[in-house]
Write a protein that holds these residues in place. Structure first.
Motif, PDB file in Angstrom:
ATOM      1  N   LEU A  25     -63.637  55.213 -15.582  1.00 36.17           N
ATOM      2  CA  LEU A  25     -65.170  55.396 -16.344  1.00 36.17           C
ATOM      3  C   LEU A  25     -65.244  54.711 -17.258  1.00 36.17           C
ATOM      4  N   TYR A  26     -66.692  53.393 -17.934  1.00 32.07           N
ATOM      5  CA  TYR A  26     -66.024  53.323 -19.352  1.00 32.07           C
ATOM      6  C   TYR A  26     -67.350  53.800 -20.003  1.00 32.07           C
ATOM      7  N   GLU A  27     -67.356  53.963 -20.863  1.00 33.61           N
ATOM      8  CA  GLU A  27     -67.989  54.839 -22.133  1.00 33.61           C
ATOM      9  C   GLU A  27     -68.789  52.833 -22.992  1.00 33.61           C
ATOM     10  N   LEU A  28     -69.934  52.310 -23.362  1.00 30.66           N
ATOM     11  CA  LEU A  28     -69.742  51.991 -23.919  1.00 30.66           C
ATOM     12  C   LEU A  28     -71.106  52.264 -25.477  1.00 30.66           C
ATOM     13  N   ARG A  29     -70.813  52.116 -27.065  1.00 30.15           N
ATOM     14  CA  ARG A  29     -71.452  53.182 -27.646  1.00 30.15           C
ATOM     15  C   ARG A  29     -71.880  51.730 -28.417  1.00 30.15           C
ATOM     16  N   THR A  30     -72.842  52.120 -29.238  1.00 30.43           N
ATOM     17  CA  THR A  30     -73.641  51.117 -30.392  1.00 30.43           C
ATOM     18  C   THR A  30     -74.170  52.422 -31.058  1.00 30.43           C
ATOM     19  N   TYR A  31     -73.312  51.803 -32.299  1.00 23.67           N
ATOM     20  CA  TYR A  31     -73.380  52.774 -33.527  1.00 23.67           C
ATOM     21  C   TYR A  31     -74.474  52.257 -34.262  1.00 23.67           C
ATOM     22  N   HIS A  32     -75.581  52.436 -34.868  1.00 26.86           N
ATOM     23  CA  HIS A  32     -76.708  51.831 -35.614  1.00 26.86           C
ATOM     24  C   HIS A  32     -76.134  52.642 -36.246  1.00 26.86           C
ATOM     25  N   ALA A  33     -75.758  51.834 -38.075  1.00 33.86           N
ATOM     26  CA  ALA A  33     -75.473  52.439 -39.416  1.00 33.86           C
ATOM     27  C   ALA A  33     -76.702  52.724 -40.298  1.00 33.86           C
ATOM     28  N   GLU A  34     -76.770  53.964 -40.745  1.00 34.37           N
ATOM     29  CA  GLU A  34     -77.312  53.710 -42.483  1.00 34.37           C
ATOM     30  C   GLU A  34     -77.778  52.997 -43.218  1.00 34.37           C
ATOM     31  N   PRO A  35     -78.373  51.981 -43.308  1.00 33.72           N
ATOM     32  CA  PRO A  35     -78.723  50.952 -44.734  1.00 33.72           C
ATOM     33  C   PRO A  35     -77.058  50.809 -46.080  1.00 33.72           C
ATOM     34  N   GLY A  36     -76.614  49.782 -45.430  1.00 40.76           N
ATOM     35  CA  GLY A  36     -75.570  49.975 -46.380  1.00 40.76           C
ATOM     36  C   GLY A  36     -74.494  50.610 -46.133  1.00 40.76           C
ATOM     37  N   LYS A  37     -74.208  51.435 -44.797  1.00 37.40           N
ATOM     38  CA  LYS A  37     -73.049  51.841 -44.521  1.00 37.40           C
ATOM     39  C   LYS A  37     -72.456  51.660 -43.294  1.00 37.40           C
ATOM     40  N   LEU A  38     -72.501  50.730 -43.107  1.00 41.66           N
ATOM     41  CA  LEU A  38     -71.559  49.860 -42.501  1.00 41.66           C
ATOM     42  C   LEU A  38     -69.941  49.681 -42.966  1.00 41.66           C
ATOM     43  N   LEU A  77     -66.542  49.971 -26.984  1.00 40.61           N
ATOM     44  CA  LEU A  77     -65.607  50.422 -25.151  1.00 40.61           C
ATOM     45  C   LEU A  77     -64.708  50.845 -25.288  1.00 40.61           C
ATOM     46  N   LEU A  78     -65.304  52.326 -24.500  1.00 35.24           N
ATOM     47  CA  LEU A  78     -63.659  53.238 -24.871  1.00 35.24           C
ATOM     48  C   LEU A  78     -63.929  53.695 -23.110  1.00 35.24           C
ATOM     49  N   SER A  79     -62.587  53.831 -22.577  1.00 33.64           N
ATOM     50  CA  SER A  79     -62.688  54.116 -20.899  1.00 33.64           C
ATOM     51  C   SER A  79     -61.606  55.508 -20.814  1.00 33.64           C
ATOM     52  N   TYR A  80     -61.830  55.977 -19.651  1.00 32.18           N
ATOM     53  CA  TYR A  80     -61.192  57.468 -19.711  1.00 32.18           C
ATOM     54  C   TYR A  80     -60.749  57.588 -18.060  1.00 32.18           C
ATOM     55  N   PRO A  81     -59.891  58.207 -17.295  1.00 25.45           N
ATOM     56  CA  PRO A  81     -59.476  58.252 -16.175  1.00 25.45           C
ATOM     57  C   PRO A  81     -60.899  59.005 -15.047  1.00 25.45           C
ATOM     58  N   ASP A  82     -61.964  59.051 -15.807  1.00 29.58           N
ATOM     59  CA  ASP A  82     -63.029  60.220 -14.783  1.00 29.58           C
ATOM     60  C   ASP A  82     -64.331  61.021 -15.942  1.00 29.58           C
ATOM     61  N   LYS A  83     -65.117  61.324 -15.136  1.00 32.50           N
ATOM     62  CA  LYS A  83     -65.651  61.851 -16.407  1.00 32.50           C
ATOM     63  C   LYS A  83     -65.043  63.249 -16.692  1.00 32.50           C
ATOM     64  N   ALA A  84     -64.945  64.223 -16.024  1.00 30.92           N
ATOM     65  CA  ALA A  84     -64.022  65.357 -16.680  1.00 30.92           C
ATOM     66  C   ALA A  84     -62.986  65.183 -18.254  1.00 30.92           C
ATOM     67  N   ALA A  85     -62.553  63.680 -17.435  1.00 27.13           N
ATOM     68  CA  ALA A  85     -61.363  63.516 -18.611  1.00 27.13           C
ATOM     69  C   ALA A  85     -62.370  63.542 -19.945  1.00 27.13           C
TER      70      ALA A  85
END
Length: 254
Positions: A25-38, A77-85
């Protein structure tokens, strides 16, 4: 047990063909940083978050920011063995005292992230996959592309990629990485292909795309697939979206 499985995935899963990778299972995460906080957000990931992810059984695959980062986002992008993990790993991470301390210290002057987007992905059968942690030795530019098909035409798009597109990308100097379908239950899951490419640099990307689109083999393959399916496989006018990315210094893949 989770940590052992994730370590195995890091060692072998990311370097194998999709026959192994699509079990993850892959998880694609997008973080929207607050102004000036990246920059502060990147520092927190570099100094704390990535290590704590590993501690709790998550596999760090890649971390990028857009080449033109007008919206101050971090994409990873992160990966895991499955959703439970996955769920167990996040539960452990969020309750970790080291994480709580790092988060609190980094947010003394305000929170770093305003919004988080998540997508859950599984590799397609034809996905080459990401290599294990590796630096190409060059300042590569990456490209994330998202295709939205007309209803029912995702299998036809997959077939065109499998039979023609991937090899033509290689022919024109484009590096194929992960190709993904969205897990069920997410918006447009039945109609979306999301994938990553790598290029030597921005100029090389422009040259490769120009040559690819003019290749007679591609022109014929595209026409044949569209003739067989009553027109464009993707919705028009905006069924193809892309963003050019550059890896951050702590990304496993560069």
């Amino acid at each position: 047990m989770i940590k052992v499985l994730a370590s195995a995935a890091l060692a072998v899963g990311l370097s194998l063909s999709a026959s192994a990778a699509d079990k993850l299972l892959y998880e694609l995460r997008t973080y929207h940083a607050e102004p000036g906080k990246l920059d502060a957000l990147l520092t927190r990931f570099r100094d704390h978050t990535c290590k704590l992810f590993e501690k709790h059984g998550m596999t760090n695959v890649g971390y990028w920011v857009p080449v033109e980062n007008k919206d101050n986002v971090l994409i990873y992008l992160l990966s895991y063995p499955d959703k439970a993990a996955r769920d167990a790993a996040w539960k452990g991470f969020l309750s970790d005292e080291d994480w709580k301390k790092a988060a609190a210290a980094s947010e003394v002057n305000g929170k770093l992230v305003g919004k988080i987007d998540e997508l859950y992905l599984t590799s397609t059968d034809f996905s080459p996959g990401f290599p294990g942690p590796a630096n190409s030795g060059a300042d590569r530019v990456f490209e994330m592309r998202t295709y939205t098909t007309r209803d029912g035409l995702l299998p036809a798009l997959h077939k065109r990629f499998n039979d023609h597109t991937i090899e033509l990308f290689k022919k024109h100097g484009i590096t194929n990485l992960g190709y993904f379908k969205l897990n069920e239950g997410q918006p447009d899951a039945a109609n979306t292909l999301l994938y990553f490419l790598a290029h030597k640099d921005q100029d090389a990307a422009t040259k490769s795309w120009t040559e690819f689109r003019a290749d007679p083999v591609w022109v014929a393959a595209k026409k044949a697939s569209e003739d067989a399916n009553g027109g464009s496989l993707t919705v028009l006018p905006d069924g193809v979206k892309n963003v050019f990315l550059k890896p951050v210094d702590f990304s496993p893949v560069k």
